[in-house]
Design an enzyme around this catalytic site. Structure first.
Site, short mmCIF file in Angstrom:
data_model
loop_
_atom_site.label_atom_id
_atom_site.label_comp_id
_atom_site.label_asym_id
_atom_site.label_seq_id
_atom_site.Cartn_x
_atom_site.Cartn_y
_atom_site.Cartn_z
N HIS A 37 47.07 39.87 32.56
CA HIS A 37 46.41 40.51 33.52
C HIS A 37 47.13 40.32 34.71
O HIS A 37 47.42 39.33 35.16
CB HIS A 37 45.12 39.64 33.51
CG HIS A 37 44.17 39.93 34.59
ND1 HIS A 37 43.47 39.19 35.50
CD2 HIS A 37 43.54 41.24 34.74
CE1 HIS A 37 42.64 39.73 36.35
NE2 HIS A 37 42.64 41.08 35.84
N ASP A 59 47.86 46.64 38.64
CA ASP A 59 46.85 47.16 39.56
C ASP A 59 47.95 48.03 40.50
O ASP A 59 48.84 47.96 40.71
CB ASP A 59 46.36 46.15 40.57
CG ASP A 59 45.58 45.19 39.92
OD1 ASP A 59 44.47 45.62 39.23
OD2 ASP A 59 45.96 44.05 39.59
N HIS A 73 46.53 43.90 43.78
CA HIS A 73 45.05 43.67 43.72
C HIS A 73 44.22 43.38 44.79
O HIS A 73 43.45 43.88 45.19
CB HIS A 73 44.93 42.64 42.57
CG HIS A 73 43.28 42.38 42.20
ND1 HIS A 73 42.60 41.85 42.77
CD2 HIS A 73 43.06 42.84 40.89
CE1 HIS A 73 41.47 41.89 42.21
NE2 HIS A 73 41.54 42.44 41.07
#
Length: 305
Positions: A37, A59, A73
């Site tokens: 992540h 992201d 992010h």
């Protein structure tokens, strides 16, 4: 001589049976994508893959003209993580290409899937097509190397807003106009806003999408979320008339949550700690049912057991 030949044939027969058993066991285990992540700095690619990830999530933020600008992010983000790491999008793609191109010194054979979390919330709805167009041009140039021995990873375009479905259209039409429609074979789709499954299906109909669908469900690791929508997505995936091919859950950092997600039938787990997911997959109860996905596993194909 006859004894020697008999021994050789016996060994070959045993080897063949063992190989067939391995293939059968592999076919009966659900392949799992461990998704690292918020991998937004190039150096984090190595970090997360070395911890056990075979997939990463990155992201992508856009400027006011719908150009993909940074892998960033920002705050707030998951508890226990730095929210501010970033690269220029084009630079990240070049680093990612090196990590997923066989023969490169930075190559990771294990890294087979990349989820781009497209931060389109800063855009107007009527900019979605342009965002898809510009995203495709960036990937074509900096990742796919204009179709000449570029990165090999599969790509998922994850969109948070159903109203931005035209991003998919812009992306697809641009690859076609640039002479590389075949690259859509490497591209999948996800709507990440936790919308009703039926509404997600309608958005795909508008975009003309009939496959390569991952369905995400989840929430930041700072909060709790049940698995009811995950189970609904899994039910759609496994039905004869469903539109979903794969389901993933985020953000999963605890062993207990990992077990619950696997028990619910997910295909992917997004995590800040890939080693935690790997540990659970190595537990006897899960090792018998699941395995870590490789490049040979088609991420657009619904697993049938």
């Amino acid at each position: 001589m006859l004894l020697y030949v008999t021994l050789i044939l016996g060994c070959w027969s045993a080897f063949s049976e063992s190989a067939e058993t391995d293939v059968a066991e592999r076919a009966n285990k659900r392949p799992i994508w461990i998704m690292g992540h918020m991998v937004n700095a190039i150096y984090q690619i190595d970090e997360f893959v070395n911890l056990g990830a075979n997939s990463i999530e990155t992201d992508v933020s856009f400027d006011k003209d719908a150009n993909p600008e940074y892998t960033y992010h920002g705050v707030p983000c998951d508890c226990g993580r730095s929210c501010l790491k970033w690269e220029y999008f084009s630079d990240f793609l070049k680093g990612l290409r090196k990590a997923t191109t066989p023969g490169d010194s930075k190559y990771h054979a294990k890294l087979v899937l990349v989820v781009f979390d497209l931060k389109t919330g800063s855009l107007y709805d009527n900019q979605a097509y342009d965002a898809g167009k510009k995203l495709a041009k960036n990937l074509l140039k900096h990742y796919w190397n204009n179709g000449n021995n570029g990165g090999r990873a599969y790509i998922v375009l994850s969109i948070p807003d159903l109203n931005h479905y035209k991003l998919i259209t812009g992306f697809k039409e641009t690859l076609k106009s640039e002479g590389h429609p075949e690259l859509m074979d490497k591209v999948g789709h996800d709507f990440s806003g936790n919308d009703a499954i039926g509404d997600v299906g309608n958005a795909y109909k508008k975009a003309g999408v009939t496959g390569h669908v991952w369905q995400s469900d989840g929430i930041t690791n700072c909060l709790l979320r049940g698995l009811s929508r995950v189970k609904e997505a899994v039910k759609n995936r496994d039905s004869s008339n469903g539109f979903i091919n794969k389901v993933y859950y985020w953000t999963v950092d605890k062993r207990a949550t990992t077990r619950e997600a696997l028990d619910a039938g997910v295909d992917g787990v997004m995590t800040n700690y890939p080693d935690v997911i790997t540990d659970v997959l190595n537990e006897s109860a899960y090792k018998a049912k699941f395995r870590i996905a490789t490049y040979d596993d088609n991420p657009w194909e619904t697993f049938k057991n």
